[in-house]
Design an enzyme around this catalytic site. Sequence first.
Site, short mmCIF file in Angstrom:
data_model
loop_
_atom_site.label_atom_id
_atom_site.label_comp_id
_atom_site.label_asym_id
_atom_site.label_seq_id
_atom_site.Cartn_x
_atom_site.Cartn_y
_atom_site.Cartn_z
N HIS B 84 0.87 -1.18 0.00
CA HIS B 84 0.00 0.00 0.00
C HIS B 84 0.90 1.22 0.00
O HIS B 84 1.53 1.55 1.01
CB HIS B 84 -0.93 -0.03 1.22
CG HIS B 84 -1.90 -1.16 1.17
ND1 HIS B 84 -3.19 -1.03 0.73
CD2 HIS B 84 -1.75 -2.49 1.42
CE1 HIS B 84 -3.81 -2.19 0.76
NE2 HIS B 84 -2.95 -3.11 1.17
N ASN B 180 -4.16 8.27 6.45
CA ASN B 180 -5.34 9.10 6.67
C ASN B 180 -6.59 8.24 6.40
O ASN B 180 -6.48 7.09 5.97
CB ASN B 180 -5.30 10.36 5.79
CG ASN B 180 -5.24 10.04 4.32
OD1 ASN B 180 -6.10 9.33 3.79
ND2 ASN B 180 -4.24 10.56 3.63
N ARG B 191 -8.21 -5.56 2.69
CA ARG B 191 -7.61 -6.45 3.69
C ARG B 191 -8.60 -6.94 4.74
O ARG B 191 -8.18 -7.46 5.79
CB ARG B 191 -6.42 -5.74 4.35
CG ARG B 191 -5.36 -5.27 3.37
CD ARG B 191 -4.76 -6.40 2.53
NE ARG B 191 -3.70 -5.91 1.65
CZ ARG B 191 -3.01 -6.68 0.83
NH1 ARG B 191 -3.25 -7.99 0.75
NH2 ARG B 191 -2.08 -6.17 0.05
#
Lengths: 237, 237, 237, 237
Positions: B84, B180, B191
């Site tokens: 990510h 954020n 996930r």
Amino acid sequence: MIITRKDMTVELVRSDALDEHVIFAAKVSTLGEQTQLLETKNDISDEKFINFLMKNRHGSPFEHNSMTFFIQAPIFVFREFHRHRVGWSYNEESGRYTQLSPVFYLPSEGRNLVQIGKAGSYDFIPGSYDQYQDTQALLLDSYDKSYHTYLTLLEKGIAREIARACLPVAIYSSMYATCNARSLMNFLSLRTKHANSSFPSYPQREIEMVAEKMEEAWAQLMPITHRKFTENGRIAP
Amino acid sequence: MIITRKDMTVELVRSDALDEHVIFAAKVSTLGEQTQLLETKNDISDEKFINFLMKNRHGSPFEHNSMTFFIQAPIFVFREFHRHRVGWSYNEESGRYTQLSPVFYLPSEGRNLVQIGKAGSYDFIPGSYDQYQDTQALLLDSYDKSYHTYLTLLEKGIAREIARACLPVAIYSSMYATCNARSLMNFLSLRTKHANSSFPSYPQREIEMVAEKMEEAWAQLMPITHRKFTENGRIAP
Amino acid sequence: MIITRKDMTVELVRSDALDEHVIFAAKVSTLGEQTQLLETKNDISDEKFINFLMKNRHGSPFEHNSMTFFIQAPIFVFREFHRHRVGWSYNEESGRYTQLSPVFYLPSEGRNLVQIGKAGSYDFIPGSYDQYQDTQALLLDSYDKSYHTYLTLLEKGIAREIARACLPVAIYSSMYATCNARSLMNFLSLRTKHANSSFPSYPQREIEMVAEKMEEAWAQLMPITHRKFTENGRIAP
Amino acid sequence: MIITRKDMTVELVRSDALDEHVIFAAKVSTLGEQTQLLETKNDISDEKFINFLMKNRHGSPFEHNSMTFFIQAPIFVFREFHRHRVGWSYNEESGRYTQLSPVFYLPSEGRNLVQIGKAGSYDFIPGSYDQYQDTQALLLDSYDKSYHTYLTLLEKGIAREIARACLPVAIYSSMYATCNARSLMNFLSLRTKHANSSFPSYPQREIEMVAEKMEEAWAQLMPITHRKFTENGRIAP
């Protein structure tokens, strides 16, 4: 059963990356639509122009190009690699979907084994012959046992994603990585140790081996950009 | 010598993340400087407004906030985590600079061990008691041997960054991760497995355990945003 | 003195973007190094495979490709364009370094002029012939006066970066923009209005005109990916 | 009808950004979970440690913090601002959804009006009193006419997104911008001109005015980081 390797695979699969792409992109700021009419030859003025961009840290013109590499390296190398987020795309072999092959990294005789100095600026020296022999034997034996456990678990019907838990970070994986000249320069500035660097880096040797091969391929595609990168302190613009 | 764990550590270290931050940022598009004068109360209209943003995929207002987590999980979880890239910052414990502690992941009794179905939409079922016992015993033994090799190499003066090559991906590591609400929603949508998801995901259970704890902490900070995320199909706007 | 345009320039300058690049990148997760041996033909199975990736939101395989566009559009379009940060590279003509040309946008007769509905889901209708005539005349006159002021200031020796302050956001600028299929799909999902969209977007017509031309060029390069994007609700995976 | 301004608004709306956040994040690489036990005081060793990180370009520890600014500046400033993509989040007032206020930028007497030197390293000098007077008068008159056209079009029922086409890039807009210390340093290194800079930058004065106010706010939050940034050549680590 175990295969060991001491090197890394780096293949430039595809590229669309030339020095003149940098020039076209940069000249749009002053020429607007007339860049479309530019006839670019790799002459001295291109060299000066790219040098100007590099020296003054105009980075964005170096992004309008693309290189896709196929890389095979140990997981501990990929772990460092994937920390590069911006301007990088990755697809990697998955231990969830495939049975991983028994290929592991063993340092070559040339790999310095002993670390001296202090945190932040370590240096490495060769180590004795005994140290080399011990490293080879101990790692090989450990890899073998770990992989044996992995196979045993798979035979017992345990899911690959669980069985792999015992596999060491020295096991090889495969990935495609796509970048541009700017994101590659950022990678190279941090993952190679070079006399010309304004800011010295202390990369682990194994990721540097990957970086060196990538740099070699890139230098052939964009020779001026590569040269100016090195002449200007190997900082990504 | 070996310590095993079956859970993950997720601590919210710091945060500056409230539902009203979303509203302020969004309302600048229509109110300009008058957003500075807004008195925001978490009333029904805030709920409707955040729902509107979520449903219509106005993503940027969800970025003006920040959460820092301290996470401990096995390396194979961090490997997935670090893919990510956008809106995530990471600092992780380094096997180059420290001697890694002998803490390893062992699946709990509740962890499904057997994979069925086909690639892309696997499902998992519990497995037999024998399978559970074998997994525990085989993994534990393998971890123990690997860590023993690691220590032996360190004792022989081999550098940490080489000695660690034999350590398994089940060893725990520590990191700080900052994100954020928007980047977190993206992470959660991929996930976690959830009945409300418009696009079903098939995460590995271990990263889902981390994700669930992060979601729990986030839901307390930004209850409206969290609720609207789930009500609108758990897709990051 | 003033030149007006009602259309946008979009030229695909270079590309390295084929459907099979998606497939190679994706298959490394299950095939590892054997992806290198794949012979890919655009047959039914490629279609199914890309559909699977799109439908299940496996986004990263769509990043290993590159397209560079040369675009000319009004500044108010570029303002929206540059809000797309991830997977986009930009170099634009600079009003600091060049004298900007007197080329301005005037809506065509086909452009709907009147906005109805409420914030967040506006719709547009044609407007009367008088409204069209007034718009043409008033804008043209305003552009002319603004550009005249710009030239006067330049003649008086005022720096370009200050003189341009009076130029309207309808003036055309030029840029190179480089993206990949994933970042382009994200752009298209937000900047086109399409019957197939799962999440309806309400782009300003002028950026949609640019987006449509980009989509057309991309659809020729990667026809399967483009088709599956539209069939699956036009959400970037 | 017209309001003119010669300054920029920069308000630090919220922040979660301290020097010690840098230290905690960095120390996880050597201390792992023990970072949780650190008692950090801003003593000499913190200073040395942050200096080490800055000097050796360890950038990621500077990302685990967050600052949200409310900014009002002319569109031509926001145009440059939005080219900063990484580590920045933006929400801006929309000319599609609101009627823009008649606030425009006029350079103050102190603003150098005349550009000398050549592309890439321009310098600016004051200009004569006449040049100043002419600039004020011509710009003011142009703004006034443009805004009048805008209002006339709106009165005739033309959509805001079309009517705004005639508005000049000197009109003020409002936005929220969120960043972290690393992305802010990158911005400052390019958008301020400073004697300490290793790589000189030539920002337009108006974005520098915004940058200076942001730097001032940041310097109070993270005094050590700010000092070390300047002492080490004002390059983002």
